[in-house]
Design an enzyme around this catalytic site. Structure first.
Site, mmCIF file in Angstrom:
data_model
loop_
_atom_site.group_PDB
_atom_site.id
_atom_site.type_symbol
_atom_site.label_atom_id
_atom_site.label_comp_id
_atom_site.label_asym_id
_atom_site.label_seq_id
_atom_site.Cartn_x
_atom_site.Cartn_y
_atom_site.Cartn_z
ATOM 1 N N GLU A 9 3.880 -40.021 -13.948
ATOM 2 C CA GLU A 9 4.512 -40.987 -14.414
ATOM 3 C C GLU A 9 6.015 -41.032 -14.348
ATOM 4 O OE1 GLU A 9 3.407 -41.229 -18.840
ATOM 5 O OE2 GLU A 9 5.425 -42.319 -19.157
ATOM 6 N N GLY B 30 7.037 -39.148 -30.632
ATOM 7 C CA GLY B 30 7.480 -39.707 -29.250
ATOM 8 C C GLY B 30 7.719 -38.564 -28.328
ATOM 9 N N SER B 31 8.795 -37.753 -28.369
ATOM 10 C CA SER B 31 9.048 -36.791 -27.337
ATOM 11 C C SER B 31 8.010 -35.647 -27.728
ATOM 12 C CB SER B 31 10.639 -36.210 -27.619
ATOM 13 O OG SER B 31 11.359 -37.177 -27.087
ATOM 14 N N GLU C 276 3.572 -42.614 -31.191
ATOM 15 C CA GLU C 276 3.171 -42.884 -32.514
ATOM 16 C C GLU C 276 4.630 -43.232 -33.304
ATOM 17 O OE1 GLU C 276 0.446 -40.187 -34.235
ATOM 18 O OE2 GLU C 276 -1.059 -40.722 -32.697
ATOM 19 N N PRO C 277 4.628 -43.767 -34.392
ATOM 20 C CA PRO C 277 5.779 -44.158 -35.118
ATOM 21 C C PRO C 277 6.436 -42.807 -35.291
ATOM 22 C CG PRO C 277 3.985 -45.532 -36.107
ATOM 23 C CD PRO C 277 3.340 -44.726 -34.877
ATOM 24 N N HIS D 180 -0.474 -28.237 -29.935
ATOM 25 C CA HIS D 180 -1.019 -29.175 -29.009
ATOM 26 C C HIS D 180 -2.434 -28.840 -28.697
ATOM 27 C CE1 HIS D 180 0.398 -25.273 -27.013
ATOM 28 N NE2 HIS D 180 -0.744 -25.313 -26.080
ATOM 29 N N GLY E 110 9.650 -39.548 -21.040
ATOM 30 C CA GLY E 110 10.356 -38.271 -21.197
ATOM 31 C C GLY E 110 11.832 -38.622 -20.924
HETATM 32 C C1 LIG Z 1 9.901 -50.327 -23.617
HETATM 33 C C2 LIG Z 1 9.292 -48.861 -24.139
HETATM 34 C C3 LIG Z 1 7.976 -48.757 -23.488
HETATM 35 C C4 LIG Z 1 7.224 -47.654 -23.927
HETATM 36 N N1 LIG Z 1 5.939 -47.575 -23.266
HETATM 37 C C5 LIG Z 1 5.181 -46.690 -23.679
HETATM 38 C C6 LIG Z 1 3.626 -46.673 -23.451
HETATM 39 O O1 LIG Z 1 3.077 -47.562 -22.645
HETATM 40 N N2 LIG Z 1 3.130 -45.606 -23.878
HETATM 41 C C7 LIG Z 1 3.491 -44.499 -24.660
HETATM 42 O O2 LIG Z 1 2.747 -43.816 -25.253
HETATM 43 N N3 LIG Z 1 4.946 -44.585 -24.816
HETATM 44 C C8 LIG Z 1 5.544 -45.436 -24.504
HETATM 45 N N4 LIG Z 1 7.082 -45.671 -24.870
HETATM 46 C C9 LIG Z 1 7.331 -44.606 -25.731
HETATM 47 C C10 LIG Z 1 8.319 -43.576 -25.019
HETATM 48 O O3 LIG Z 1 7.767 -42.669 -24.081
HETATM 49 C C11 LIG Z 1 9.208 -42.760 -26.164
HETATM 50 O O4 LIG Z 1 9.929 -43.680 -26.625
HETATM 51 C C12 LIG Z 1 9.947 -41.659 -25.610
HETATM 52 O O5 LIG Z 1 8.777 -40.652 -25.293
HETATM 53 C C13 LIG Z 1 10.945 -41.282 -26.748
HETATM 54 O O6 LIG Z 1 10.402 -40.918 -27.967
HETATM 55 P P1 LIG Z 1 11.015 -41.322 -29.250
HETATM 56 O O7 LIG Z 1 11.715 -42.614 -29.387
HETATM 57 O O8 LIG Z 1 10.063 -41.000 -30.419
HETATM 58 O O9 LIG Z 1 12.368 -40.171 -29.156
HETATM 59 P P2 LIG Z 1 12.403 -38.936 -30.239
HETATM 60 O O10 LIG Z 1 11.623 -37.916 -29.620
HETATM 61 O O11 LIG Z 1 12.404 -39.361 -31.678
HETATM 62 O O12 LIG Z 1 14.040 -38.634 -29.728
HETATM 63 C C14 LIG Z 1 15.249 -39.179 -30.245
HETATM 64 C C15 LIG Z 1 16.292 -38.585 -29.507
HETATM 65 O O13 LIG Z 1 16.259 -37.060 -29.778
HETATM 66 C C16 LIG Z 1 16.138 -36.480 -28.462
HETATM 67 N N5 LIG Z 1 15.146 -35.673 -28.710
HETATM 68 C C17 LIG Z 1 13.982 -35.450 -29.120
HETATM 69 N N6 LIG Z 1 13.563 -34.132 -29.055
HETATM 70 C C18 LIG Z 1 14.556 -33.352 -28.395
HETATM 71 C C19 LIG Z 1 14.646 -31.921 -28.154
HETATM 72 N N7 LIG Z 1 13.664 -31.215 -28.384
HETATM 73 N N8 LIG Z 1 15.937 -31.300 -27.487
HETATM 74 C C20 LIG Z 1 16.918 -32.246 -27.400
HETATM 75 N N9 LIG Z 1 16.667 -33.592 -27.902
HETATM 76 C C21 LIG Z 1 15.662 -34.202 -28.361
HETATM 77 C C22 LIG Z 1 15.638 -37.294 -27.620
HETATM 78 O O14 LIG Z 1 15.916 -37.063 -26.137
HETATM 79 C C23 LIG Z 1 16.272 -38.792 -28.038
HETATM 80 O O15 LIG Z 1 17.409 -39.047 -27.671
HETATM 81 C C24 LIG Z 1 7.635 -46.706 -24.562
HETATM 82 C C25 LIG Z 1 9.072 -46.760 -24.920
HETATM 83 C C26 LIG Z 1 9.586 -47.971 -24.890
HETATM 84 C C27 LIG Z 1 11.079 -48.008 -25.600
#
Ligand SMILES: Cc1cc2nc3c(=O)[nH]c(=O)nc-3n(C[C@H](O)[C@H](O)[C@H](O)COP(=O)(O)OP(=O)(O)OC[C@H]3O[C@@H](n4cnc5c(N)ncnc54)[C@H](O)[C@@H]3O)c2cc1C
Length: 395
Positions: free
Chosen positions: A255, A141-142, A137-138, A191, A377
């Site tokens: 995955e 992510g992680s 979601e916006p 969760h 991930g």
């Molecule tokens: C082209 C593309 C296709 C995708 N396809 C899908 C899909 O089909 N379905 C779906 O559900 N998602 C999809 N995703 C989403 C993808 O899985 C997420 O982008 C990913 O999980 C990262 O989430 P985020 O961008 O919110 O990063 P964030 O969680 O905002 O993280 C930003 C940065 O902070 C770091 N970070 C975050 N938390 C921590 C922590 N606890 N410790 C250290 N570092 C941390 C991250 O590693 C990253 O470098 C897709 C993304 C892309 C770009």
């Protein structure tokens, strides 16, 4: 051309049936996919006929139960699929396929009721229904436990409200595996209260609110989706209400493993392309392949690729055997995707100006592979999982 990095490599995990499958996919990719990927990259989508053809060839449910049209194979069949699809030299095509086959629909096989499987699996396997996974979601992510999309029970439906983004196959897909909140978590159990749903395209209140414009993976379509009180039949709850996070966690290893396979297979291709280029191009009176500095670079990259392959195959075998494999999969994903990015960097460098040009496949690989330390991930999250195992949970 021989695949140089495989010469003298460790024992292959594959059996004769996997080799047969590999030949089928390789022929299909060479004849029916590779000639079209430039057009699909430009169009930002893969035609429906491609999915149906994959279905005809039996490639869209390799390890699904035969009673639902699947191939009855094992996880190593998916590894073969990932390796061979990546040879089309469009990361986006390979990614779209693996989202459908390995990153979404296996949840239906694992957690679906017999009625859900009978309703959806045959058309998924036939390539008539294209699947997408909607977790991100916006604002989450992680941090998967941070999702806020709501699913409120109303009669024999759940009303979905909220937004999903970065969803692969999201623009042109048919069936979305969506995670939403049916209850609140607590401060210590954030969760809890997440559930999974099968949401069909075309629900009232559903729209593809954006087709996202990406650096790479351009043949795969990526969407932001919005749901406003979209009624999903209660019969489309996947698994147990409130246990969606645990269900998702149980599938993420697959995955991540396949993400590692795609990155690694692309890197193998890029190295092959680079070796060919260095042999064909001369400078200062001799082929570049004679320059010791460049030969040593190739040796280093080939060694890193083989090390990554050993980790990936090891994790795949553990997964296929049903063994606990969260740490080995995280190690394989972390190492293989970072190696693949190093290979991409050097492959472009070793191609010189040509490496910066669209007509050379390493240019596309450089853009495509950047995704793999982020999606499925991030490298940082992989390190967290590994560190927790090595250092213990409290450290
Ligand atoms: C082209 C593309 C296709 C995708 N396809 C899908 C899909 O089909 N379905 C779906 O559900 N998602 C999809 N995703 C989403 C993808 O899985 C997420 O982008 C990913 O999980 C990262 O989430 P985020 O961008 O919110 O990063 P964030 O969680 O905002 O993280 C930003 C940065 O902070 C770091 N970070 C975050 N938390 C921590 C922590 N606890 N410790 C250290 N570092 C941390 C991250 O590693 C990253 O470098 C897709 C993304 C892309 C770009």
């Amino acid at each position: 051309m021989n695949v140089p990095v495989r010469a003298g490599s460790f024992a292959s995990p594959f059996r004769p049936e996997h080799d047969l499958l590999r030949r089928t996919i390789r022929t299909f990719v060479e004849r029916e996919v590779a000639p079209h990927v430039d057009d699909w990259e430009d169009a930002g989508r893969i035609p429906r006929s491609f999915w149906r053809r994959m279905g005809e060839l039996g490639l869209l449910g390799l390890d699904f139960p035969p009673e639902y049209g699947g191939g009855g194979g094992d996880l190593l069949s998916s590894v073969v699929l990932g390796e061979e699809m990546a040879r089309c030299r469009s990361g986006g095509v390979a990614f779209s396929v693996l989202v459908h086959t390995d990153m979404s629909s296996p949840w239906l096989v694992r957690f679906g009721t017999d009625a859900q499987k009978r309703k959806y699996l045959p058309s998924i396997v036939a390539g008539e229904t294209v699947c997408a996974l909607g977790i991100t979601e916006p604002g989450a992510g992680s941090d998967m436990a941070g999702i806020t999309m709501r699913a409120e029970r109303r009669g024999d439906c759940y009303l979905l409200t909220g937004s999903k983004t970065f969803i692969t196959n999201g623009v042109y897909g048919d069936l979305y595996f969506v995670a939403a909140r049916t209850g609140a978590g607590t401060a210590t159990r954030r969760h809890d209260g997440i559930s999974m749903f099968l949401a069909e395209r075309g629900l009232p209140g559903f729209e593809v609110s954006a087709k996202l414009d990406k650096m790479g993976m351009r043949a795969s379509d990526t969407a932001t989706l919005s749901f406003h009180e979209s009624p999903v039949p209660a019969a489309n709850l996947l698994g147990i209400e409130g246990r969606g996070f645990q269900q998702l966690a149980a599938g993420l290893e697959r995955e991540r493993l396949l993400a590692a396979v795609l990155a690694l297979s692309g890197a193998t291709q890029a190295l092959e392309d680079t070796v060919r280029y260095l042999k064909e191009r001369s400078a200062f009176g001799e082929p570049l392949a004679e320059r010791q500095a460049l030969r040593h670079r190739i040796a280093d990259l080939a060694t890193e690729i083989e090390a990554a392959r050993a980790l990936v195959y090891h994790a795949a075998e553990l997964f296929a055997d049903g063994a606990e494999c969260a740490t080995p999969v995280s190690m394989a994903k972390l190492f293989a995707t970072e190696v693949a990015n190093r290979v991409a960097y050097h492959a472009v460098q070793l191609h010189g100006d040509d490496g910066y040009m669209r007509e050379f496949p390493v240019e596309r690989f450089f853009r495509d592979v950047r995704l793999w330390t982020i999606a499925s991930g991030t490298s940082e999250i992989m390190r967290e999982i590994i560190a927790r195992r090595v250092l213990g949970p409290g450290s």
